[in-house]
Design an enzyme around this catalytic site. Structure first.
Site, PDB file in Angstrom:
ATOM      1  N   ARG A 192       1.100  -1.307   0.544  1.00  0.00           N
ATOM      2  CA  ARG A 192       0.139  -0.255   0.057  1.00  0.00           C
ATOM      3  C   ARG A 192       1.421   1.334   0.281  1.00  0.00           C
ATOM      4  O   ARG A 192       0.585   1.994  -1.236  1.00  0.00           O
ATOM      5  CB  ARG A 192      -0.555  -0.283   1.439  1.00  0.00           C
ATOM      6  CG  ARG A 192      -2.233  -0.791   1.298  1.00  0.00           C
ATOM      7  CD  ARG A 192      -2.676  -1.426   2.157  1.00  0.00           C
ATOM      8  NE  ARG A 192      -2.011  -1.454   3.234  1.00  0.00           N
ATOM      9  CZ  ARG A 192      -2.673  -1.405   4.854  1.00  0.00           C
ATOM     10  NH1 ARG A 192      -3.103  -1.126   5.056  1.00  0.00           N
ATOM     11  NH2 ARG A 192      -1.334  -1.775   5.785  1.00  0.00           N
TER      12      ARG A 192
ATOM     13  N   ASN B 188      -6.128  -3.220   2.165  1.00  0.00           N
ATOM     14  CA  ASN B 188      -5.689  -4.066   2.072  1.00  0.00           C
ATOM     15  C   ASN B 188      -7.538  -4.781   2.483  1.00  0.00           C
ATOM     16  O   ASN B 188      -8.610  -3.993   2.902  1.00  0.00           O
ATOM     17  CB  ASN B 188      -5.419  -4.792   3.495  1.00  0.00           C
ATOM     18  CG  ASN B 188      -3.583  -4.444   3.885  1.00  0.00           C
ATOM     19  OD1 ASN B 188      -3.072  -4.401   2.553  1.00  0.00           O
ATOM     20  ND2 ASN B 188      -2.688  -4.433   4.669  1.00  0.00           N
TER      21      ASN B 188
END
Length: 98
Positions: free
Chosen positions: A23, A41
């Site tokens: 990320r 996520n």
């Protein structure tokens, strides 16, 4: 035929993409390309999000999500959906959602 040149695409990346700074790197790459959107996520071990910006830059980001990712990640596949032209950007920046 004139166009705004802005595109939006949803993505989901499969593989070893959680716990490997995926990320963080996605956010950095999006910002580096001048794109907006988000990344997060999922409960089933993937990373999902949306990217918006000029079509050429969105294509570069799609390629990055498909084949580069973070240094410790392993990308099995990236799925892109809802790809469409948009009239204006819907986000201010590229962020990580929790």
């Amino acid at each position: 035929m004139a166009s705004s040149g802005f595109w939006a695409v949803d993505y989901e990346v499969y593989g070893d993409v959680q716990g490997v700074f995926f990320r963080k790197y996605t956010e950095e790459q999006g910002r580096k390309l001048g794109l907006v959107g988000w990344v997060k996520n999922t409960a089933h071990g993937t990373v999902t999000g949306q990217v918006q910006g000029p079509k050429e830059k969105v294509e570069i980001m799609k390629n990055w999500l498909r084949s580069v990712g973070s240094p410790m990640s392993r990308i099995d596949r990236a799925v892109f959906s809802n790809e469409k032209e948009i009239t204006c950007l819907e986000f201010q920046s590229f962020t990580t959602k929790y």
